[in-house]
Design an enzyme around this catalytic site. Structure first.
Site, short mmCIF file in Angstrom:
data_model
loop_
_atom_site.label_atom_id
_atom_site.label_comp_id
_atom_site.label_asym_id
_atom_site.label_seq_id
_atom_site.Cartn_x
_atom_site.Cartn_y
_atom_site.Cartn_z
N CYS B 156 -54.08 -26.79 -43.36
CA CYS B 156 -55.16 -27.69 -42.99
C CYS B 156 -56.01 -28.02 -44.23
O CYS B 156 -56.13 -27.21 -45.14
CB CYS B 156 -56.04 -27.06 -41.91
SG CYS B 156 -57.33 -28.17 -41.28
N ASP B 158 -59.06 -28.07 -44.33
CA ASP B 158 -60.30 -27.30 -44.22
C ASP B 158 -60.62 -26.55 -45.52
O ASP B 158 -59.78 -25.84 -46.06
CB ASP B 158 -60.16 -26.30 -43.05
CG ASP B 158 -61.50 -25.71 -42.66
OD1 ASP B 158 -62.16 -25.09 -43.53
OD2 ASP B 158 -61.90 -25.85 -41.49
N ARG B 160 -62.24 -24.03 -46.16
CA ARG B 160 -62.33 -22.57 -46.16
C ARG B 160 -60.99 -21.88 -46.39
O ARG B 160 -60.93 -20.67 -46.47
CB ARG B 160 -62.94 -22.10 -44.83
CG ARG B 160 -64.37 -22.56 -44.64
CD ARG B 160 -64.83 -22.43 -43.21
NE ARG B 160 -64.12 -23.35 -42.32
CZ ARG B 160 -64.31 -23.40 -41.01
NH1 ARG B 160 -65.16 -22.59 -40.43
NH2 ARG B 160 -63.64 -24.27 -40.27
N HIS B 212 -55.26 -22.53 -38.47
CA HIS B 212 -56.37 -21.56 -38.47
C HIS B 212 -57.15 -21.69 -37.18
O HIS B 212 -57.29 -22.79 -36.62
CB HIS B 212 -57.27 -21.77 -39.68
CG HIS B 212 -57.99 -23.09 -39.70
ND1 HIS B 212 -59.33 -23.22 -39.41
CD2 HIS B 212 -57.55 -24.33 -39.96
CE1 HIS B 212 -59.67 -24.49 -39.50
NE2 HIS B 212 -58.62 -25.19 -39.83
N CYS B 215 -60.11 -24.54 -35.74
CA CYS B 215 -59.78 -25.76 -36.48
C CYS B 215 -60.53 -26.96 -35.89
O CYS B 215 -60.37 -27.29 -34.72
CB CYS B 215 -58.27 -26.01 -36.44
SG CYS B 215 -57.78 -27.49 -37.36
ZN LIG Z 1 -58.38 -27.16 -39.57
#
Ligand SMILES: [Zn+2]
Ligand SMILES: [Zn+2]
Lengths: 210, 324
Positions: B156, B158, B160, B212, B215
């Site tokens: 992803c 993302d 993090r 994750h 999400c």
């Molecule tokens: Zn995500």
């Protein structure tokens, strides 16, 4: 082959342990959400891991990586990333990062058949090469030519990103900015691409005294 | 553009080094550096090295603007997909830095300041590069020759979950594609060219699809709302839901999303297995192997969904056999 897998599983254990030792709240904070300030559009190349080379930490950079950091106007994948990052996460900067020694840029110097998928993906980069043929021929070797193609491709990507409706609005309403970078692999350094329209320069600015 | 660097060694333990970037007319970006040992077992590859062009820089009106933590905080108020906008230490850091006096535009002091901040980052970077060479004389030479990653990571976007940092890998070890909700769509030339290149040209041994929990993409996909440009992309997640409707409908609350995240990873693994590149290479070489993982924020650990790759391949090939 399973050794290779064990390695990253073990690596993750070390990461999780060290992180919570360093600051037990890290994962609690992380679980609450993300607020990255930068969207990074970079190459999938393993030698350009954005968070490591920018000396950042998890949570800092929202990331999309593909072959040769392309931003094609008709690509829904990258468009969705841009939309999500700009409209919903409200990042402050969009960065497109190319790099020296890029396999994708290098493959775009010629028209070798890489299979229909990669041929199609790299077609716009190869078009750039054709468009700038005269300039590229002046350069010393393929290494320099590939770097120049990478730069041109970043500039092209910036033009496309700037036309994205949400980006246009964010530029107008809240001062979002879009930037081009080149990561120099042998030097381990990032360089900021100049805005060619503003300066009439070659696109890549290197500090004079280094 | 202005750049300032804080020396991590000059500050108390636990505080973070920060690099402020003032680019163009926009608000500045703050890059915080953490201790390398915290980020990953590997040292960072490079310090950020962005150098302003003095002539461009001095003409920018934004240059003299003083940043306040309030202004930055105000801009990040509305983030519908982030369950929290509150990361106190960031604002603390920015407030502290904003208190620093900014030299007057076009002044001698400013030029000196620029030169110093410029030199400092060069020096740190040079020092670091030299350290790498002592530890491993071929470090940069090897990297510039090419890449031979064992892994392809599809994860992803993302922020993090930087793949290399959470798996403890260094530069050159993992080929990476990241998009919204780690999707692998059949008609997406972007991800398909990544899979192609990784399998046919780099000969990766493992392909990891990593989702994750929590999400935002998965959550957004299930929100009854018109998300414009995101609709067609996130539609794929609704399709995953429809495939597993019975199972998911029987689950309550957040657990339902957690399970959807897992099922999404499994479906994307299946999509990877459906490609001619993977099927062909596995038949010929016995690799790559496809894995489905989920990253959890509660402990920072990766959970292996333990897919049986051979069984998955066999099932997929009943209908999607692309080998001769
Ligand atoms: Zn995500
Ligand atoms: Zn590349």
């Amino acid at each position: 082959m399973s050794d290779a897998l064990d390695r990253i599983v073990a690596g993750n254990r070390v990461y999780a342990q060290r992180t919570s030792e360093h600051d037990p709240n890290t994962f609690v904070e992380m679980g609450r959400g993300q607020a990255p300030e930068i969207l990074w559009i970079g190459c999938a190349d393993s030698r350009v891991p954005e968070t490591t080379i920018c000396h950042c930490k998890p949570g800092d950079i929202f990331v999309h990586r593909n072959i040769a950091n392309c931003v094609h106007a008709d690509d829904l994948n990258v468009a969705a990333v841009v939309e999500y990052a700009v409209a919903h996460l409200k990042v402050k900067k969009v960065v497109i990062c190319g790099h020296t020694k890029c396999g994708g840029a290098n493959a775009s110097l010629a028209d070798a058949d890489l299979g229909v998928t990669l041929n199609t993906w790299l077609h716009p980069v190869r078009e750039l090469r054709r468009k700038h043929k005269a300039e590229l021929e002046q350069l010393a070797d393929d290494d320099a030519r590939a770097t120049r193609v990478a730069e041109l491709n970043v500039q092209q990507g910036i033009e496309v990103v700037k036309q994205h409706p949400t980006v246009r609005q964010a530029v107008r309403d809240r001062g979002l900015t879009v930037h081009g970078l080149i990561y120099d692999i042998p030097a381990g350094q990032l360089r900021l691409l100049d805005d060619t329209r503003a300066t009439g320069g070659s696109g890549l600015w290197t500090p004079a005294n280094h | 553009m202005r750049l300032s660097v804080r020396d991590p060694h000059a500050r108390s333990a636990g505080s973070r080094a920060a690099v402020r970037l003032f680019i163009g007319r926009g608000t500045p970006v703050t890059l915080r550096a953490s201790q390398p040992s915290f980020l990953s077992p590997h040292p960072p590859t490079a310090l950020l090295h962005i150098v302003p062009r003095t002539s461009t820089l001095l003409s920018l009106p934004a240059f003299s603007a003083t940043l306040t933590s309030r202004r930055l905080a105000a801009q990040s108020q509305h983030r519908p997909f982030s369950s929290s906008t509150h990361r106190p230490w960031i604002w603390e850091n920015i407030a502290e830095m904003a208190a620093e006096p900014t030299p007057e535009p076009n002044s001698q002091a400013l030029r000196k300041y620029l030169q110093q901040s410029h030199d400092k980052i060069f020096e740190s970077n040079k020092k670091w590069a030299e350290e790498q060479k002592v530890k491993n004389p071929e470090f940069f030479e090897k990297l510039s020759k090419g890449q031979e990653p064992d892994y392809l990571w599809i994860g992803c976007s993302d922020s993090r979950i930087p793949a290399e940092a959470i798996t403890g890998l260094g530069p050159g070890e993992m080929f990476i594609h990241r998009n919204i909700a780690n999707l692998v769509c059949n008609t997406d030339l972007n991800v398909m060219s990544v899979v192609n290149y990784a399998v046919r040209h780099l000969h990766v041994k493992h392909i990891v699809v990593c989702g994750h929990y929590g999400c935002g993409g998965v959550k957004a996909a299930m929100t009854p709302q018109d998300l414009g440009l995101l609709n067609p992309w996130l539609r794929n997640i609704r399709d995953v839901y429809r495939l597993h409707e019975q199972e998911l409908d029987a689950i309550e609350g957040d657990k339902k999303y957690d399970r959807l995240v897992e099922l999404n990873v499994l479906e994307q693994c299946r999509n990877v297995v459906k490609t001619a590149a993977v099927q062909g290479s596995y038949k010929k070489n016995g690799f790559p192997i496809v894995h489905g993982w989920v990253f959890g924020f509660q402990d920072g650990r990766l959970k292996d969904l333990e897919i049986n790759f051979e069984k998955m391949l066999e099932d997929v090939q009943k209908i999607y056999n692309l080998t001769e």
